[in-house]
Design a protein around this motif. Structure first.
Motif, PDB file in Angstrom:
ATOM      1  N   ILE A   1      -1.669 -25.141  54.336  1.00 55.21           N
ATOM      2  CA  ILE A   1      -0.543 -24.420  53.734  1.00 55.21           C
ATOM      3  C   ILE A   1      -0.028 -23.448  54.778  1.00 55.21           C
ATOM      4  N   GLY A   2       1.247 -23.185  54.728  1.00 54.95           N
ATOM      5  CA  GLY A   2       1.796 -22.230  55.695  1.00 54.95           C
ATOM      6  C   GLY A   2       2.913 -22.803  56.533  1.00 54.95           C
ATOM      7  N   GLU A   3       3.147 -24.141  56.454  1.00 57.09           N
ATOM      8  CA  GLU A   3       4.217 -24.726  57.265  1.00 57.09           C
ATOM      9  C   GLU A   3       5.279 -25.373  56.361  1.00 57.09           C
ATOM     10  N   TYR A   4       6.527 -25.088  56.677  1.00 58.00           N
ATOM     11  CA  TYR A   4       7.656 -25.506  55.848  1.00 58.00           C
ATOM     12  C   TYR A   4       8.763 -26.035  56.766  1.00 58.00           C
ATOM     13  N   ALA A   5       9.738 -26.730  56.205  1.00 56.80           N
ATOM     14  CA  ALA A   5      10.867 -27.197  57.012  1.00 56.80           C
ATOM     15  C   ALA A   5      12.131 -27.238  56.163  1.00 56.80           C
ATOM     16  N   ALA A   6      13.272 -27.096  56.837  1.00 56.05           N
ATOM     17  CA  ALA A   6      14.585 -27.181  56.176  1.00 56.05           C
ATOM     18  C   ALA A   6      15.617 -27.603  57.213  1.00 56.05           C
ATOM     19  N   GLY A   7      16.788 -28.025  56.737  1.00 58.14           N
ATOM     20  CA  GLY A   7      17.875 -28.410  57.638  1.00 58.14           C
ATOM     21  C   GLY A   7      17.675 -29.801  58.211  1.00 58.14           C
ATOM     22  N   TRP A   8      18.390 -30.097  59.301  1.00 54.80           N
ATOM     23  CA  TRP A   8      18.404 -31.456  59.858  1.00 54.80           C
ATOM     24  C   TRP A   8      17.021 -31.944  60.262  1.00 54.80           C
ATOM     25  N   ILE A   9      16.127 -31.066  60.730  1.00 52.22           N
ATOM     26  CA  ILE A   9      14.821 -31.547  61.177  1.00 52.22           C
ATOM     27  C   ILE A   9      13.978 -31.983  59.976  1.00 52.22           C
ATOM     28  N   MET A  10      14.398 -31.593  58.782  1.00 49.58           N
ATOM     29  CA  MET A  10      13.695 -32.045  57.583  1.00 49.58           C
ATOM     30  C   MET A  10      14.410 -33.239  56.934  1.00 49.58           C
ATOM     31  N   ARG A  11      15.731 -33.147  56.775  1.00 51.57           N
ATOM     32  CA  ARG A  11      16.406 -34.187  55.983  1.00 51.57           C
ATOM     33  C   ARG A  11      17.177 -35.187  56.827  1.00 51.57           C
TER      34      ARG A  11
ATOM     35  N   VAL B   1       3.052 -30.255  65.403  1.00 53.05           N
ATOM     36  CA  VAL B   1       3.630 -30.350  64.057  1.00 53.05           C
ATOM     37  C   VAL B   1       3.747 -31.835  63.688  1.00 53.05           C
ATOM     38  N   PRO B   2       3.301 -32.236  62.480  1.00 52.84           N
ATOM     39  CA  PRO B   2       3.419 -33.638  62.074  1.00 52.84           C
ATOM     40  C   PRO B   2       4.867 -34.121  62.217  1.00 52.84           C
ATOM     41  N   PHE B   3       5.012 -35.408  62.570  1.00 54.82           N
ATOM     42  CA  PHE B   3       6.370 -35.909  62.819  1.00 54.82           C
ATOM     43  C   PHE B   3       6.499 -37.357  62.400  1.00 54.82           C
ATOM     44  N   ASP B   4       7.631 -37.692  61.803  1.00 53.96           N
ATOM     45  CA  ASP B   4       7.949 -39.065  61.436  1.00 53.96           C
ATOM     46  C   ASP B   4       8.840 -39.617  62.557  1.00 53.96           C
ATOM     47  N   ASP B   5       8.205 -40.363  63.499  1.00 57.14           N
ATOM     48  CA  ASP B   5       8.923 -40.844  64.688  1.00 57.14           C
ATOM     49  C   ASP B   5      10.066 -41.790  64.348  1.00 57.14           C
ATOM     50  N   LYS B   6       9.880 -42.550  63.273  1.00 57.25           N
ATOM     51  CA  LYS B   6      10.886 -43.568  62.944  1.00 57.25           C
ATOM     52  C   LYS B   6      12.205 -42.897  62.523  1.00 57.25           C
ATOM     53  N   ASN B   7      12.085 -41.840  61.746  1.00 56.46           N
ATOM     54  CA  ASN B   7      13.294 -41.205  61.216  1.00 56.46           C
ATOM     55  C   ASN B   7      13.668 -39.912  61.940  1.00 56.46           C
ATOM     56  N   GLY B   8      12.819 -39.487  62.872  1.00 58.20           N
ATOM     57  CA  GLY B   8      13.136 -38.282  63.645  1.00 58.20           C
ATOM     58  C   GLY B   8      13.138 -37.021  62.787  1.00 58.20           C
ATOM     59  N   VAL B   9      12.215 -36.945  61.819  1.00 59.11           N
ATOM     60  CA  VAL B   9      12.161 -35.764  60.940  1.00 59.11           C
ATOM     61  C   VAL B   9      10.708 -35.304  60.756  1.00 59.11           C
ATOM     62  N   ILE B  10      10.565 -34.068  60.305  1.00 58.50           N
ATOM     63  CA  ILE B  10       9.245 -33.555  59.920  1.00 58.50           C
ATOM     64  C   ILE B  10       9.017 -33.956  58.456  1.00 58.50           C
ATOM     65  N   PRO B  11       7.916 -34.652  58.155  1.00 59.50           N
ATOM     66  CA  PRO B  11       7.707 -35.083  56.761  1.00 59.50           C
ATOM     67  C   PRO B  11       7.343 -33.906  55.857  1.00 59.50           C
ATOM     68  N   VAL B  12       7.977 -33.861  54.699  1.00 52.58           N
ATOM     69  CA  VAL B  12       7.723 -32.755  53.756  1.00 52.58           C
ATOM     70  C   VAL B  12       7.654 -33.279  52.330  1.00 52.58           C
ATOM     71  N   VAL B  13       7.060 -32.483  51.469  1.00 55.23           N
ATOM     72  CA  VAL B  13       7.241 -32.626  50.020  1.00 55.23           C
ATOM     73  C   VAL B  13       7.657 -31.246  49.550  1.00 55.23           C
ATOM     74  N   ASP B  14       8.868 -31.176  48.966  1.00 51.57           N
ATOM     75  CA  ASP B  14       9.384 -29.877  48.515  1.00 51.57           C
ATOM     76  C   ASP B  14       9.350 -28.837  49.640  1.00 51.57           C
ATOM     77  N   HIS B  15       9.782 -29.220  50.801  1.00 50.54           N
ATOM     78  CA  HIS B  15       9.860 -28.339  51.988  1.00 50.54           C
ATOM     79  C   HIS B  15       8.504 -28.016  52.609  1.00 50.54           C
ATOM     80  N   ARG B  16       7.400 -28.433  51.977  1.00 51.31           N
ATOM     81  CA  ARG B  16       6.067 -28.158  52.530  1.00 51.31           C
ATOM     82  C   ARG B  16       5.695 -29.306  53.463  1.00 51.31           C
ATOM     83  N   VAL B  17       5.388 -28.968  54.718  1.00 49.53           N
ATOM     84  CA  VAL B  17       5.090 -29.999  55.725  1.00 49.53           C
ATOM     85  C   VAL B  17       3.840 -30.764  55.322  1.00 49.53           C
TER      86      VAL B  17
END
Ligand code: NAP
Length: 439
Positions: free
Chosen positions: A339-349, A316-332
């Motif tokens: 298409i098909g991957e989404y994120a929410a909660g602390w791992i997103m924000r 899964v793509p990852f932003d190492d600097k901020n420790g989050v999964i990068p998204v636009v409007d919850h879409r990874v």
């Protein structure tokens, strides 16, 4: 391609509040049928509600009833004891489900990056919180053999840590705090907890209810040097309500006279930790003031409460600097994601906000998934392939009846201290309770 009337299949990775709220939001809508499997690597759902919210915050713990109800919704299935990324891959999930949503939180502690950080007696707040919450990953290795303790950080986790350390242990006895933790607190010689922040009282991230609670604990004097408040000028003129209310509490503490209470909590501001001092274990912590001068607080234990940090999931793509999964409007975003991957909660924000923040966050993720429905349903999936793989790999998922059996076993174990439950803190025992093979 999904046939008419067949459900949109969604896998949610992480059965904490964000994941459960997402399952609820996907279920409670009129857009069309869904089937939501909520995976967790532990055999228990609830995430940070179970292993993060402090045991003495009983009102917050009651949220468990709401989350349990969401897990019992018809289209929702809890799938515990499955470590996504290891037991099954993300590619396996994408081959079975139309959409996969990551809600697995932020599991590790942020580092201070200063000398002495790894000395015995230096404890990450995440470790301490997991320990007093009976997390099955954590060894019973927290020794509270100190009179003076430093907690670094001005967030709510720092307050939780400080409160659990300084509160009369008898007030904890009726909570779900594990027996070994209660015993350690009862035996602890802790008399002083110093809460230290690198910025001023106006920058504290405490929420007001929790801060006031600290100043009202029986047997505890709350102390703050008035000089910190004098530097702020007219407190009533502070525009931001949250800041003003916090500062008013510190002001109140600064005018109190010591009552001779057996324990003290002492605030320190404008103090950046620069070194943990000691040879075989922590003996003191060195802080630097804004003018460059340094001072030491003698302490045998230090709890580093400077924030949580997310870790990547293989594939899964990852932003190492901020420790989050990068998204636009919850879409990874990034990597090979289409298409098909989404994120929410602390791992997103990132690790911010209170538990309720996850509810609106999850609604946003549900909206994105449902908006993409047509494209998602065109994906070629093989329903049931993940359970087949788990079976082939000898992994037995813990489903809702297994969790309910754990819940019932914990409630049976409770009551001996006048408490509602005693958590099972060993993974094998949790699995035995889920399977009904416990003693
Ligand atoms: P937090 O609110 O972000 O606080 C982290 C603290 O660590 C800040 O004071 C920060 O100071 C400090 N810090 C960061 N790096 C530092 C460094 N190198 N040296 C010294 N200090 C440093 O995080 P948290 O306390 O872990 O809480 C996480 C989230 O959970 C928050 O949203 C919190 O409100 C929530 N939570 C809520 C409750 C509740 O509602 N009862 C309970 C627990 C947690 P700076 O501001 O200077 O960066």
């Amino acid at each position: 391609m999904t046939g008419e009337g067949e459900p949109l299949r969604v896998a949610v990775v992480g059965a904490g509040p964000a994941g459960i709220y997402l399952a609820e939001a996907l279920s409670n809508q009129a857009d069309g049928p869904v089937a939501v499997d909520v995976f967790d690597r532990l055999p228990t759902p609830m995430g940070l509600l179970r292993y993060g919210v402090a045991p003495d915050h009983l009102k917050m713990k009651n949220l468990g009833t709401t989350l349990q109800r969401a897990l019992e919704l018809d289209p929702v299935r809890f799938v515990g004891n499955v470590n996504v990324g290891y037991d099954v891959t993300v590619a396996d999930l994408l081959a079975d489900y139309h959409a996969v949503a990551y809600t697995y939180g932020a599991a590790v502690d942020r580092k201070l990056g200063i000398p002495g950080e790894d000395l015995p007696g230096s404890v990450a707040a995440t470790h301490f919180v997991n320990w007093y919450s009976g997390h099955p990953d954590i060894a019973d290795d927290v020794i509270l053999d100190a009179e003076s303790v430093v907690v670094i950080g001005l967030g709510n986790v720092a307050l939780d840590v400080a409160r659990v350390l300084i509160r009369d242990p008898e007030e904890m006895a009726t909570t779900d705090i594990p027996d070994n933790v209660l015993q350690r607190l009862r035996e602890s010689p802790i008399r002083e907890v110093h809460i230290v922040g690198r910025r001023g009282p106006e920058a504290a991230k405490f929420t007001i209810k929790e801060l006031r609670e600290m100043g009202e604990l029986a047997g505890v004097d709350a102390v703050c040097d008035p000089a910190y408040l004098d530097a702020l000028g007219d407190i009533e003129a502070i525009e931001e309500k949250e800041v003003r209310r916090n500062v008013e509490v510190f002001k109140d503490w600064s005018t109190r006279t010591l009552t001779g209470a057996p324990r003290k909590v002492i605030m320190h501001f404008h103090s950046t930790p620069t070194e943990l001092l000691g040879t075989d274990r922590v003996e003191a912590i060195r802080f630097t003031k804004p003018d460059g001068s340094t001072y030491d607080i003698p302490a045998q234990l230090v709890f580093r409460s400077v924030g949580y940090f997310g870790i990547p999931l293989p594939g899964v793509p990852f932003d190492d600097k901020n420790g989050v999964i990068p998204v636009v409007d919850h879409r990874v975003q990034g990597g090979t994601v289409e298409i098909g991957e989404y994120a929410a909660g602390w791992i997103m924000r990132g690790p911010t906000g209170v538990i309720g923040t996850n509810r609106s966050d999850a609604k946003g993720a549900a909206t994105a998934i449902l908006a993409d429905r047509e494209t998602l349903e065109a994906r070629d999936v093989t329903p049931g392939s993940v359970f087949k793989l788990l079976d082939e790999r000898g992994i037995t998922p813990v489903l809702m009846d297994g969790w309910n059996a754990i819940d019932a076993a914990e409630i049976r174990k409770g009551g001996t201290r006048g408490n509602a439950r005693i958590k099972i803190a060993v993974l094998e025992d949790l699995l035995a309770a889920a399977a009904g093979t416990d003693a």
